[in-house]
Write a protein that holds these residues in place. Structure first.
Motif, mmCIF file in Angstrom:
data_model
loop_
_atom_site.group_PDB
_atom_site.id
_atom_site.type_symbol
_atom_site.label_atom_id
_atom_site.label_comp_id
_atom_site.label_asym_id
_atom_site.label_seq_id
_atom_site.Cartn_x
_atom_site.Cartn_y
_atom_site.Cartn_z
ATOM 1 N N ALA A 94 0.838 -1.207 0.000
ATOM 2 C CA ALA A 94 0.000 0.000 0.000
ATOM 3 C C ALA A 94 0.867 1.248 0.000
ATOM 4 C CB ALA A 94 -0.926 -0.010 1.211
ATOM 5 N N LYS A 95 1.934 1.243 0.786
ATOM 6 C CA LYS A 95 2.842 2.383 0.863
ATOM 7 C C LYS A 95 3.560 2.594 -0.464
ATOM 8 C CE LYS A 95 6.682 4.252 3.585
ATOM 9 N NZ LYS A 95 7.538 4.062 4.784
ATOM 10 N N TYR A 96 3.989 1.508 -1.091
ATOM 11 C CA TYR A 96 4.732 1.574 -2.345
ATOM 12 C C TYR A 96 3.896 2.181 -3.471
ATOM 13 C CZ TYR A 96 7.505 -0.038 -6.351
ATOM 14 O OH TYR A 96 8.243 -0.096 -7.509
ATOM 15 N N GLN A 97 2.585 1.938 -3.453
ATOM 16 C CA GLN A 97 1.713 2.416 -4.526
ATOM 17 C C GLN A 97 0.991 3.717 -4.171
ATOM 18 O OE1 GLN A 97 1.635 1.232 -7.587
ATOM 19 N NE2 GLN A 97 3.195 -0.250 -6.955
ATOM 20 N N ALA A 98 1.389 4.353 -3.061
ATOM 21 C CA ALA A 98 0.749 5.617 -2.681
ATOM 22 C C ALA A 98 1.025 6.709 -3.708
ATOM 23 C CB ALA A 98 1.239 6.049 -1.295
ATOM 24 N N LEU A 99 2.256 6.777 -4.204
ATOM 25 C CA LEU A 99 2.628 7.845 -5.132
ATOM 26 C C LEU A 99 1.813 7.815 -6.422
ATOM 27 C CD1 LEU A 99 4.483 10.249 -5.530
ATOM 28 C CD2 LEU A 99 6.198 8.706 -6.506
ATOM 29 N N MET B 132 -6.277 0.878 0.395
ATOM 30 C CA MET B 132 -5.602 0.223 -0.719
ATOM 31 C C MET B 132 -5.929 -1.270 -0.773
ATOM 32 S SD MET B 132 -3.938 2.353 -2.602
ATOM 33 C CE MET B 132 -2.667 1.407 -3.455
ATOM 34 N N THR B 133 -5.993 -1.896 0.374
ATOM 35 C CA THR B 133 -6.343 -3.315 0.431
ATOM 36 C C THR B 133 -7.723 -3.543 -0.165
ATOM 37 O OG1 THR B 133 -5.018 -3.649 2.431
ATOM 38 C CG2 THR B 133 -6.686 -5.304 1.954
ATOM 39 N N LEU B 134 -8.642 -2.625 0.110
ATOM 40 C CA LEU B 134 -10.012 -2.731 -0.396
ATOM 41 C C LEU B 134 -10.076 -2.555 -1.902
ATOM 42 C CD1 LEU B 134 -13.077 -2.942 0.099
ATOM 43 C CD2 LEU B 134 -13.081 -0.455 0.472
ATOM 44 N N ILE B 135 -9.524 -1.438 -2.423
ATOM 45 C CA ILE B 135 -9.663 -1.152 -3.854
ATOM 46 C C ILE B 135 -8.780 -2.054 -4.724
ATOM 47 C CG2 ILE B 135 -10.313 1.230 -3.390
ATOM 48 C CD1 ILE B 135 -7.546 2.076 -4.317
ATOM 49 N N MET B 136 -7.718 -2.615 -4.130
ATOM 50 C CA MET B 136 -6.868 -3.527 -4.886
ATOM 51 C C MET B 136 -7.402 -4.962 -4.848
ATOM 52 S SD MET B 136 -4.454 -1.819 -6.299
ATOM 53 C CE MET B 136 -4.410 -0.027 -6.282
ATOM 54 N N GLY B 137 -8.418 -5.192 -4.046
ATOM 55 C CA GLY B 137 -8.993 -6.531 -3.954
ATOM 56 C C GLY B 137 -8.089 -7.508 -3.251
#
Length: 240
Positions: free
Chosen positions: A110-115, A231-236
């Motif tokens: 989640a942190k890695y894909q924040a940007l 992020m966990t939710l929207i990434m499934g």
């Protein structure tokens, strides 16, 4: 037009030099849509400059389809990167690197894909504001400029990392900070020019405030529990 050089430099190692190597289809789709977007950003001001307003409107209507597709592809690219990063961490654990728990994997991914998620938000927001104000040339142009600045981050960050070989600046300053500061400087400079010329600066002030606040939020949010849950939710990934 400098963006063309930045894009080539930023994506040379990760895309152009390995173009024929196997990769996910979404990568090619996203790059094609992004290329069309950059071309549009370059063409549209010239159409206005040379008084081709009818063509400017026609090309602008193409963006009604192009930008939503670009946003979708950007989200799918983020989702692709999210699981690739998670898989990479898992593989490193097999090689003897400290193993992470499932919760830690979700947090790091989640942190890695924040940007990219923040740049996705900025592009969608400023493009929407530009379209809503399309009848006001002055306001429309400045919101489109703010949307165009979202291209800087993904390109400049890659240049620092892939070309220069720097992933973090002295004193622990994240490399993405450079693009953030550059965006603020450009908007501030243009705002100063508008103010000097006696133009209304409200639009650029709004852009500057949105970028400043959300850039600060980026550094805070990526380590927050609610961001990981979002992020966990929207990434499934909640079913993993």
């Amino acid at each position: 037009m400098i963006i063309i050089l930045l894009v080539f430099g930023g994506f040379y190692h990760t895309y152009f030099s390995v173009f024929f190597e196997p990769k996910a289809t979404i990568i090619h789709v996203h790059f094609g849509l992004m290329t069309a977007w950059v071309v549009m950003l370059i063409v549209q001001p010239f159409l206005i400059k040379y008084k081709k307003k009818a063509w400017h409107r026609r090309v602008g209507k193409v963006s009604y389809v192009l930008v939503p597709l670009l946003l979708i592809s950007a989200f799918l690219m983020t989702k692709h990167g999210y699981f690739v990063y998670m898989d990479l961490i898992a593989k490193e654990a097999v090689k003897g690197i400290p193993k992470y728990t499932q919760e830690e994997l979700l947090h790091l991914s989640a942190k890695y894909q924040a940007l990219p998620m923040f740049y996705l938000f900025w592009l969608g927001l400023f493009y929407t504001l530009a379209i809503l104000n399309r009848k006001s040339t002055y306001v429309h142009a400045r919101y489109m400029l703010a949307a165009a600045l979202t291209v800087l981050g993904p390109t400049i960050d890659r240049i620092w990392f892939m070309v220069v070989g720097i992933s973090i600046f002295p004193f622990g300053i994240p490399v993405e900070t450079f693009a953030f500061v550059l965006i603020i400087i450009l908007l501030t400079y243009l705002l100063w020019l508008d103010n000097k010329a006696g133009r209304n600066t409200k639009t650029l002030e709004i852009c500057l405030v949105i970028y400043s606040i959300s850039q600060g939020l980026y550094f805070i949010a990526q380590d927050m529990v609610w961001w990981e849950q979002f992020m966990t939710l929207i990434m499934g990934a909640e079913s993993l």
